[in-house]
Design a protein around this motif. Structure first.
Motif, PDB file in Angstrom:
ATOM      1  N   TYR A 154      68.100  16.371 202.826  1.00 56.12           N
ATOM      2  CA  TYR A 154      69.260  15.477 202.698  1.00 56.12           C
ATOM      3  C   TYR A 154      70.549  16.276 202.786  1.00 56.12           C
ATOM      4  N   GLU A 155      70.552  17.420 202.082  1.00 58.26           N
ATOM      5  CA  GLU A 155      71.740  18.288 202.069  1.00 58.26           C
ATOM      6  C   GLU A 155      72.030  18.811 203.484  1.00 58.26           C
ATOM      7  N   ALA A 157      71.164  17.377 206.323  1.00 57.26           N
ATOM      8  CA  ALA A 157      71.624  16.261 207.141  1.00 57.26           C
ATOM      9  C   ALA A 157      73.094  15.965 206.854  1.00 57.26           C
ATOM     10  N   ARG A 158      73.409  16.007 205.569  1.00 58.94           N
ATOM     11  CA  ARG A 158      74.788  15.702 205.168  1.00 58.94           C
ATOM     12  C   ARG A 158      75.764  16.761 205.704  1.00 58.94           C
ATOM     13  N   THR A 159      75.440  18.041 205.496  1.00 62.51           N
ATOM     14  CA  THR A 159      76.373  19.091 205.924  1.00 62.51           C
ATOM     15  C   THR A 159      76.429  19.209 207.441  1.00 62.51           C
ATOM     16  N   LYS A 161      76.071  16.826 209.534  1.00 63.45           N
ATOM     17  CA  LYS A 161      76.854  15.684 210.022  1.00 63.45           C
ATOM     18  C   LYS A 161      78.334  16.005 209.883  1.00 63.45           C
ATOM     19  N   ASP A 162      78.719  16.512 208.721  1.00 67.53           N
ATOM     20  CA  ASP A 162      80.114  16.885 208.497  1.00 67.53           C
ATOM     21  C   ASP A 162      80.544  17.974 209.481  1.00 67.53           C
TER      22      ASP A 162
END
Ligand SMILES: [Zn+2]
Length: 322
Positions: A154-155, A157-159, A161-162
């Motif tokens: 999840y981390e 994917a989140r980073t 994406k950013d």
């Protein structure tokens, strides 16, 4: 009541004779009867204990049977849970972690508890209970491991994406409204009249042509007088993750300092302010404080052929527009 007497027929005398029973014989008969009764009693009691259940025993047997059935069903359910978890682990390793190019976390040996219910089927309740307990513990361990792994994914994917939205990825001017006239590297300066490193690319376009932010970010400079000689009217955007972009020689700015912008958002108009030999946009990409070739960040809106063309144009050691 008269005392009973027994008589026996004597064939020699052809008469019935009274049978005389001695005390000794009488005692012997009684003790034999008692002994026989006792033996019979023992046998019956033994049979009763072994073949006929008491109500309490019947109840306990029923409970035990039901407990065994429940235990078997519990293990069947656990097998299903293990299979579902195995599927999640496989997906995690082979899809999610592959996308983000990170190592797989699950080892094949950890996939199964190893022993199956069938292997301990005939064992006693104690062993079955221990087996089930161990199996639950193994399942819990794997669930914990999987939840940690999902947090990591999840981390990522989140980073990522950013990071992707922070990376300059388009041309700052619509590709059909500009022409790349000078690339990154040493170029002859048209006004200063000597060769020096050209820290960006020059896109020739008519004055008033819209300029777009090439990635999401925050405007840190907008207008003149930012201590950058020769740049004229500039806009600088900080995108995070070490990325900055600079747009120079604008005729007018639209974005304001501190403004959050999105990729593709209009931020100003092409001009020829500062040291410029014609109307154009000088565009820079800065990564971790170093100027990099902006052409490599034009990947979003160019076809491979167009990209080749721009690379060719950018490699010409010509005179820049500043
Ligand atoms: Zn330039």
């Amino acid at each position: 009541m008269a005392k009973k007497h027994s008589y026996r027929f004597n064939p020699h005398t052809l008469s019935y004779e009274r049978v005389v029973v001695t005390v000794r014989e009488r005692l012997k008969k009684i003790s034999f009867t008692v002994a026989f009764g006792l033996v019979l009693g023992f046998v019956f009691t033994f049979l009763a204990f072994h073949f006929i259940d008491s109500p309490k025993e019947k109840m306990m047997k029923r409970e035990l049977a039901s407990y065994k059935r429940d235990m078997r069903q519990l293990n069947t359910k656990m097998k299903r849970a293990e299979d579902v978890l195995k599927d999640l682990e496989n997906r995690d390793d082979n899809i999610y972690r592959t996308i983000f190019e990170v190592n797989q976390v699950h080892t094949t040996s950890a996939h199964d508890y190893g022993r199956t219910w069938d292997s301990i089927k005939g064992f006693g309740s104690k062993e079955q209970l221990e087996f089930t307990n161990d199996r639950i513990a193994a399942l819990e361990e794997r669930l914990y491991e999987q939840s940690v792994s999902y947090d990591q994914v999840y981390e990522l994917a989140r980073t990522q994406k950013d990071r992707l939205v922070a990376m300059p990825a388009i041309m700052p001017i619509a590709k059909n409204r500009c022409k790349l006239v000078s690339g990154f590297g040493n170029r002859y300066h048209p006004v200063l009249r000597y060769s020096r490193p050209h820290t960006g690319v020059d896109l020739a376009a008519k004055t008033g042509t819209p300029i777009y932010a090439t990635a999401d970010g925050v405007v840190t400079e907008a207008g003149r007088g930012q201590g950058r000689s020769g740049y004229g009217v500039v806009i600088v955007i900080n995108h995070g993750f070490g990325y900055q972009t600079l747009y120079a020689h604008l005729s007018e700015v639209r974005a304001r300092i501190g403004q959050k912008v999105k990729r593709g958002e209009m931020i100003g108009w092409v001009g020829s302010t500062g040291l410029a030999s014609g109307s154009h946009l000088h565009y820079e990409v800065i990564l971790n404080g170093k100027h990099v070739n902006p052409v490599y960040y034009f990947f979003n809106d160019l076809t491979p052929a167009e990209f080749e063309e721009i690379l060719e144009a950018a490699s010409q050691e010509n005179q820049c527009l500043s």
